[in-house]
Scaffold this active site. Structure first.
Site, PDB file in Angstrom:
ATOM      1  N   VAL A 405      23.017  44.722  42.819  1.00 41.83           N
ATOM      2  CA  VAL A 405      22.828  44.317  41.432  1.00 41.83           C
ATOM      3  C   VAL A 405      22.075  45.378  40.636  1.00 41.83           C
ATOM      4  O   VAL A 405      22.392  45.637  39.472  1.00 41.83           O
ATOM      5  CB  VAL A 405      22.089  42.967  41.395  1.00 41.83           C
ATOM      6  N   ASP A 406      21.079  46.004  41.242  1.00 40.25           N
ATOM      7  CA  ASP A 406      20.251  46.977  40.536  1.00 40.25           C
ATOM      8  C   ASP A 406      21.080  48.180  40.091  1.00 40.25           C
ATOM      9  O   ASP A 406      21.015  48.609  38.932  1.00 40.25           O
ATOM     10  CB  ASP A 406      19.105  47.423  41.444  1.00 40.25           C
ATOM     11  N   ASP A 407      21.853  48.760  40.997  1.00 35.69           N
ATOM     12  CA  ASP A 407      22.730  49.876  40.632  1.00 35.69           C
ATOM     13  C   ASP A 407      23.738  49.455  39.577  1.00 35.69           C
ATOM     14  O   ASP A 407      24.024  50.204  38.633  1.00 35.69           O
ATOM     15  CB  ASP A 407      23.468  50.398  41.862  1.00 35.69           C
ATOM     16  N   GLN A 410      22.185  49.369  36.163  1.00 33.27           N
ATOM     17  CA  GLN A 410      21.885  50.702  35.641  1.00 33.27           C
ATOM     18  C   GLN A 410      23.165  51.440  35.249  1.00 33.27           C
ATOM     19  O   GLN A 410      23.187  52.169  34.252  1.00 33.27           O
ATOM     20  CB  GLN A 410      21.096  51.513  36.669  1.00 33.27           C
ATOM     21  N   ARG A 481      15.328  44.974  34.631  1.00 28.01           N
ATOM     22  CA  ARG A 481      16.398  45.923  34.301  1.00 28.01           C
ATOM     23  C   ARG A 481      17.646  45.181  33.829  1.00 28.01           C
ATOM     24  O   ARG A 481      18.332  45.627  32.898  1.00 28.01           O
ATOM     25  CB  ARG A 481      16.725  46.795  35.515  1.00 28.01           C
TER      26      ARG A 481
END
Length: 672
Positions: A405-407, A410, A481
Site C-alpha cells: 500500500v505504501d509504494d 507514493q 501518506r
C-alpha cells in the site's frame, strides 16, 4: 465531519515567529542544485534506485550459506569479511545500526563467519568479539533464526530450537493460525525455513571452524532450550512453548503423517512465488532460505530453479574490489533488497514539486517505467480480499505476489506530477490502484503495508517469532501518506473512508503530540507524514492535535538548527526525536512544521538554513555516520528493534521536497 478531540485551550497556541535569516534566492539555488543532482542519478531506463544499506548480518549469512552449500566466489567472501570487520564496534560486538548497542545475534554470526573463512580465534578481531559475546550470555542468547542456521553446520541442537514444521502450510484459511494470518515477509521467510527444518540439513565442518568457545561454561553444560516464563506460568509464551515441546516429541518418534504432503505443498508454494519475482518475496532472508530449501529438496546446483534463485540472490551484492570513498579496503556487501519503485516514486514527486515541468521527457520516462510495474496478477493479499481487481505497485524491480500500500500511494502521488500523453491509460491504472488501496483499508480505519487486518497479537508469543515482525498492523505513517495521496485525487472528509482514517491517526497520537513511525526512524517520520496527510485533507492547523505535534517538533530541534533521531527510540521512547542532525530527518521535521502551518518561526528558519548550509556544491547532502568508516546513518526501518536501513537517496529527495515546499509557501504568503 467529526470533531477532532483534544484540549481546546491549545488551539490558541501560535508558533514563535522570528527573523527570517535566509533569502529565497539561496533556497532557490539549493533547489536548482538538488534538482540537477537528482536528475543526474536517473537510470537510462527511467528509474532511480539508490543503494539500500543494512547491518553486517547480511554478509555473515552470505558466507554461511555458501559454506553450507559448497558454492560461492572465494574472493567475494573474503571481501565480505572486510565488510564485517568494518562494522565491528570498539567493545568487540556488532550493532544493527551505526553507533547503536552491540547485538548478540549479529556478534555470533560475524564471529562464526570469520572462523568459517579460516580466521584464527587468536586474531584480535575475534578475541574482542569473543569477550563481548561471553560477557553477554553467549550463543544461547541468540534469536531463533541464528540458532537454526547454526544447526545446519552442527553448532546447535535441532531439538533445542523452536520447531518450524512445514505442516503450517496445510492449515486452512478459516483456521485461527494459518500462514496468511502472519505478515507477508514472515510468510516468505518461514515457508522455506520450514522445509529446511523438516529436512534438517547437516554439514560437518572442521573442529577449528566451530564456535564451542562461545558457549558460557562450555557447550556441553549449556542449557540450549528456550526458558519458560516463570512470572506468567499460564501466559501465551508458556502455552506456545508447551506446544513446541509436544511438536519436538512427535519429531523424535517420527510421528509425522502429513509430512510428505506438507513438504510437497510448501515446495509448490515456493516455486509459484518464484514467478514474476526477483526471488522469493524479493527480500534477502526469504531468498536465502529458499536457496537452502531447494538444496534440501534435492535440487542440484545446476538445476535451472536453483541457478535462477542463486543468481537473483547474488544480484543484491555490491562488490568494491578497489575499495570506496571513506573506506579504501576492498569490500563486498549485500543489500536486503532493491528499492527502484520506491526511489522512483519519491524522486518524481520531489522533482514535480520542485517545478520540473509535467511534460518533461525525463519525468515522462519515469512515469512510463512506473506504469510498466503495475501489478496485474493476484497475490497473497487475495487470501483475505475477494472480488477486487489487482492493482498497485511493489517495492522492487519485480515482486508480483507482494504489492504494498505504501509504494502504491507514493506512485500515485508521483503520477499526479506528470502529464502523460497516455492520459486515459494512466487514469485507468490509477483508478485500479485506488480501488485496491481502499479494499486494503483495515477495520480501524488505518492501512498496513501488505495485508489487511493482520493483527492477531498472540502470534508474537510463538517461539520462532522473536524477529519482532510476525504481524503487519495498520500504521499512522502509511495512513498519513494515503491521506495526502487521496487529497491529491480529489477525495475529502465527506468520504467516510477518509474520515475513518483521520480518526485512526488522531487516536494513535502520543501524549507529547508526536506519532510513531513504523517504516522510518521514527517519531519524526511518523509525525511529518501524519501532519502532511491531515493538512492535505483540510484539517485546520489550529486544531489541538496539530498545534501539539508542531510544538513537539520544535521542542526536539537540535542546537545546530537541524533534527535527528536514532533507532534507539524504538527501544526507549524517551529517546524520541533525539539524535545528531541528518538531512533526511531535518527535511521531515521542516515538512511537518510547514504542514502544521508554521512558516515563519525560528525553528523553520533555522531548519531551512541548516539544509542550505549543509548542501554540498554538487547538490547532494552527506548523511554518513560520524566515525563509522563512511557508513550511512540508518533513517529507514525494516523491523523495529531488529533491522534498520539506510536509503542512500533519502538524503537527496527529502531535502529537495522540504526546500521546495518552503519556497512555495513563502511565495504564496507574499502574494496573499
Amino acid at each position: 465531519m467529526s470533531k477532532i478531540p483534544g484540549n481546546p485551550k491549545a488551539a490558541s497556541a501560535q508558533p514563535r515567529y522570528g527573523r527570517m535569516d535566509i533569502g529565497l534566492d539561496e533556497v532557490s539555488g539549493g533547489i536548482g542544485r538538488a534538482t540537477d543532482w537528482l536528475l543526474g542519478l536517473q537510470h537510462p531506463d527511467g528509474y532511480w534506485c539508490g543503494e539500500l544499506e543494512a547491518d553486517s548480518m547480511l554478509e555473515s549469512d552470505y558466507i554461511f550459506m555458501h559454506t553450507l552449500l559448497g558454492t560461492g566466489d572465494r574472493g567475494k567472501m573474503e571481501r565480505a569479511c572486510n565488510e564485517i570487520v568494518r562494522h565491528q564496534k570498539e567493545d568487540g560486538g556488532w550493532s544493527n545500526y551505526p553507533n547503536g548497542p552491540s547485538n548478540i545475534s549479529l556478534g555470533v554470526k560475524a564471529y562464526f563467519a570469520l572462523k568459517l573463512m579460516g580466521w584464527s580465534p587468536d586474531h584480535p578481531v575475534l578475541v574482542k568479539a569473543r569477550a563481548w559475546i561471553l560477557a553477554n550470555g553467549g550463543v544461547t542468547e541468540c534469536n531463533t533464526f541464528t540458532k537454526i542456521y547454526l544447526c545446519f553446520l552442527g553448532q546447535y541442537e535441532y531439538d533445542a530450537v523452536p520447531a518450524v514444521p512445514p505442516e503450517i502450510v496445510l492449515f486452512p484459511n478459516w483456521f485461527y493460525f494459518n500462514i496468511y494470518e502472519i505478515s507477508a515477509w514472515s510468510r516468505a521467510i518461514l515457508v522455506p525455513l520450514s522445509i529446511a527444518y523438516a529436512k534438517k540439513p547437516f554439514k560437518k565442518i572442521p573442529a577449528e571452524q566451530g564456535i564451542d568457545e562461545l558457549f558460557v561454561g562450555g557447550r556441553e553444560s549449556a542449557d540450549l532450550h528456550l526458558k519458560w516464563d516463570r512470572k506468567h506460568p499460564f501466559g501465551w509464551r508458556n502455552i506456545f512453548l508447551a506446544v513446541d515441546r509436544i511438536t519436538h516429541w512427535f519429531e523424535r518418534i517420527h510421528i509425522r503423517p502429513l509430512r510428505k504432503i506438507a513438504l510437497k505443498k510448501a515446495e509448490q508454494w515456493l516455486l509459484a512465488r518464484f514467478e514474476m519475482s526477483d526471488g522469493l518475496g524479493a527480500i534477502y532472508p526469504a531468498m536465502l532460505n529458499a536457496i537452502i530449501a531447494l538444496a534440501c529438496l534435492g535440487y542440484s546446483v545446476d538445476d535451472p530453479q536453483f541457478i535462477r534463485a542463486k543468481d537473483e540472490f547474488e544480484r543484491l551484492g555490491i562488490d568494491n574490489p578497489e575499495g570506496e570513498p571513506g573506506y579504501p579496503t576492498p569490500t563486498f556487501r549485500m543489500q536486503p533488497c532493491s528499492s527502484p519503485v520506491w526511489d522512483t516514486a519519491q524522486a518524481v514527486y520531489a522533482l514535480g514539486e520542485a517545478g520540473v515541468a509535467k511534460s518533461d521527457p525525463r519525468l515522462l520516462k519515469a512515469a512510463d517505467w512506473l506504469l510498466s510495474k503495475e501489478v496485474r496478477h493476484k497475490g497473497d493479499w487475495t487470501e483475505s480480499i475477494k472480488d477486487v481487481a489487482p492493482g498497485g505497485w511493489y517495492f522492487e524491480f519485480n515482486n508480483e505476489f507482494y504489492p504494498d500500500v505504501d509504494d502504491s500511494a507514493q506512485v500515485l502521488l508521483a503520477l499526479n506530477c506528470v502529464a502523460n500523453p497516455r492520459e486515459r491509460y494512466q487514469y485507468e491504472v490509477s483508478q485500479r490502484a485506488l480501488d485496491w488501496i481502499f479494499a486494503m483499508q483495515c477495520r480501524n480505519g488505518g492501512w498496513a503495508s501488505f495485508d489487511r487486518d493482520n493483527t492477531k497479537m498472540i502470534f508474537q508469543y510463538i517461539p520462532f517469532a522473536d524477529h519482532n515482525a510476525m504481524l503487519d498492523p495498520p500504521t499512522v505513517d502509511i495512513t498519513g501518506r494515503i491521506l495526502e495521496m487521496l487529497a491529491n485525487y480529489g477525495y475529502t472528509r465527506r468520504d467516510k473512508r477518509v474520515e475513518r482514517a483521520i480518526q485512526f491517526v488522531l487516536d494513535e497520537q502520543e501524549s507529547d503530540g508526536s506519532w510513531f513511525g513504523r517504516w522510518g526512524v521514527n517519531y519524526l517520520y511518523g509525525t511529518f507524514l501524519v501532519l502532511r496527510g491531515l493538512e492535505a485533507m483540510g484539517v485546520w492547523s489550529h486544531e489541538p492535535p496539530i498545534v501539539q505535534a508542531a510544538e513537539w517538533i520544535r521542542m526536539v530541534q537540535n542546537a545546530d538548527g537541524g533534527w535527528g533521531e536514532t533507532c534507539a527510540s524504538y527501544d526507549d521512547p524517551t529517546q524520541r526525536g533525539i539524535g545528531p542532525s541528518t538531512p533526511s530527518q531535518t527535511a521531515w521535521a521542516v515538512l511537518g512544521l510547514l504542514a502544521a502551518g508554521d512558516i515563519r518561526s525560528d525553528s523553520v528558519a533555522k531548519g531551512i538554513r541548516w539544509l542550505v548550509s549543509k548542501q554540498m556544491p554538487s547538490g547532494t547532502w552527506d548523511e554518513s555516520a560520524e566515525g563509522r568508516n563512511g557508513e550511512a546513518v540508518y533513517t529507514g526501518t525494516g523491523f523495529p528493534r531488529v533491522f534498520y536501513l539506510a536509503y542512500h537517496l533519502y538524503r537527496d529527495y527529502f531535502p529537495l521536497l522540504a526546500l521546495t515546499t518552503y519556497r512555495r509557501m513563502m511565495e504564496r504568503e507574499a502574494a496573499a
